[in-house]
Write a protein that holds these residues in place. Structure first.
Motif, PDB file in Angstrom:
ATOM      1  N   SER A 285      13.997  24.086  13.986  1.00 54.16           N
ATOM      2  CA  SER A 285      13.697  22.435  14.263  1.00 54.16           C
ATOM      3  C   SER A 285      13.663  21.903  12.572  1.00 54.16           C
ATOM      4  N   THR A 286      12.825  22.714  11.968  1.00 56.61           N
ATOM      5  CA  THR A 286      12.392  22.137  10.561  1.00 56.61           C
ATOM      6  C   THR A 286      13.698  22.145   9.693  1.00 56.61           C
TER       7      THR A 286
ATOM      8  N   LEU B 138       2.934  16.855  16.490  1.00 58.79           N
ATOM      9  CA  LEU B 138       3.471  16.603  17.659  1.00 58.79           C
ATOM     10  C   LEU B 138       3.643  15.073  17.818  1.00 58.79           C
TER      11      LEU B 138
ATOM     12  N   GLY C  92       2.942  21.028  12.056  1.00 53.66           N
ATOM     13  CA  GLY C  92       2.783  20.998  13.269  1.00 53.66           C
ATOM     14  C   GLY C  92       2.206  19.975  14.183  1.00 53.66           C
TER      15      GLY C  92
ATOM     16  N   GLY D  86      10.523  26.392  11.098  1.00 55.50           N
ATOM     17  CA  GLY D  86      11.585  27.011  11.754  1.00 55.50           C
ATOM     18  C   GLY D  86      12.781  26.333  11.886  1.00 55.50           C
TER      19      GLY D  86
ATOM     20  N   GLU E 156       6.886  18.269  11.211  1.00 52.52           N
ATOM     21  CA  GLU E 156       7.465  19.263  11.673  1.00 52.52           C
ATOM     22  C   GLU E 156       6.820  20.536  11.070  1.00 52.52           C
TER      23      GLU E 156
ATOM     24  N   LYS F   8       5.540  22.713  16.683  1.00 50.14           N
ATOM     25  CA  LYS F   8       5.509  24.038  16.092  1.00 50.14           C
ATOM     26  C   LYS F   8       5.264  23.998  14.692  1.00 50.14           C
ATOM     27  N   ARG F   9       4.247  24.552  14.421  1.00 49.62           N
ATOM     28  CA  ARG F   9       3.931  24.736  12.573  1.00 49.62           C
ATOM     29  C   ARG F   9       4.656  25.635  12.040  1.00 49.62           C
TER      30      ARG F   9
ATOM     31  N   THR G 156       9.124  15.406  16.664  1.00 51.15           N
ATOM     32  CA  THR G 156       9.085  16.807  16.273  1.00 51.15           C
ATOM     33  C   THR G 156       8.659  17.710  17.507  1.00 51.15           C
ATOM     34  N   THR G 157       8.545  19.002  17.359  1.00 53.80           N
ATOM     35  CA  THR G 157       8.555  20.109  18.483  1.00 53.80           C
ATOM     36  C   THR G 157       6.789  20.258  18.514  1.00 53.80           C
TER      37      THR G 157
END
Length: 219
Positions: free
Chosen positions: A86-87, A73, A71, A84, A68, A80-81, A77-78
């Motif tokens: 989610s992390t 995918l 970044g 954030g 995550e 997105k590096r 995981t989303t």
């Protein structure tokens, strides 16, 4: 006398009883220790299995968090590096897994300590009871040991009865011999002495002396 005759065997029987009682105590406490060890072993094994499962989850979650952040995918995981929301959420779950691992590890250590402590207490109890095994050597203990020997070895019972009959015979023998022996000079002398001390003879002699005394007075 029977106790004296079998003195060594009786002492050996008492020592044997002490050894058997000590062995019985050891076997009993060994069974208790095995039961205790097995029961705690099952609990420890269950906790270890739970620990390994949580640890496997933690390893997977650590890889998810790293993907995550990078970044990557994937299904979890989303893509997105960066660090954030989610992390942070995945990182929080990873911390929960670590805390659960720590709790399980502490639980395992506690159970092992309790098991070892109970095992030591059982060993101390066993040693205490074993050291107290010391049978008395008094008359009653010897009679009990003799009874066990008699039950185990028929020759002991035969010898015991032989000794008893021997002394009964010794006590009865003089009377028996006297009853079946012809009277001798000693027996005749005893009879004469017995007659002289009988009350009737004594009264006759006393009357005779009185008559003689009266006759002397008349003269």
């Amino acid at each position: 006398l029977v106790l004296l005759y079998f003195e060594d065997s009786i002492m050996e029987q008492i020592d044997k009883d002490e050894r058997l009682e000590s062995q019985s105590i050891v076997i009993d406490y060994q069974s208790k220790q095995d039961s205790l060890y097995n029961s705690y072993g099952v609990l420890v094994e269950q906790e270890q299995e739970r620990f390994e499962k949580v640890r496997a989850q933690w390893v997977v979650q650590q890889k998810v968090v790293q993907d995550e952040i990078d970044g990557q995918l994937t299904e979890r995981t989303t893509g997105k590096r960066g660090f954030g929301p989610s992390t942070r959420e995945k990182k929080a779950f990873q911390r929960e897994l670590r805390a659960e691992m720590s709790g399980l590890k502490e639980s395992i250590i506690t159970m092992v300590y309790e098991r070892d402590s109970l095992m030591r207490n059982l060993k101390l109890e066993q040693d205490s009871l074993t050291n107290k095994v010391n049978h008395a050597r008094d008359y009653l203990s010897r009679e009990v040991a003799l009874s066990k020997l008699t039950d185990a070895f028929p020759v002991v019972r035969i010898t015991q009865w032989f000794i008893i009959l021997f002394f009964v015979l010794v006590d009865v023998l003089p009377v028996t011999v006297k009853a079946f022996t012809v009277a001798g000079p000693y027996d005749h002398a005893l009879r004469e002495m017995d007659k002289s001390f009988r009350p009737n003879n004594y009264l006759e002699e006393l009357r005779s002396r009185q008559r003689n005394y009266l006759n002397d007075l008349e003269i």
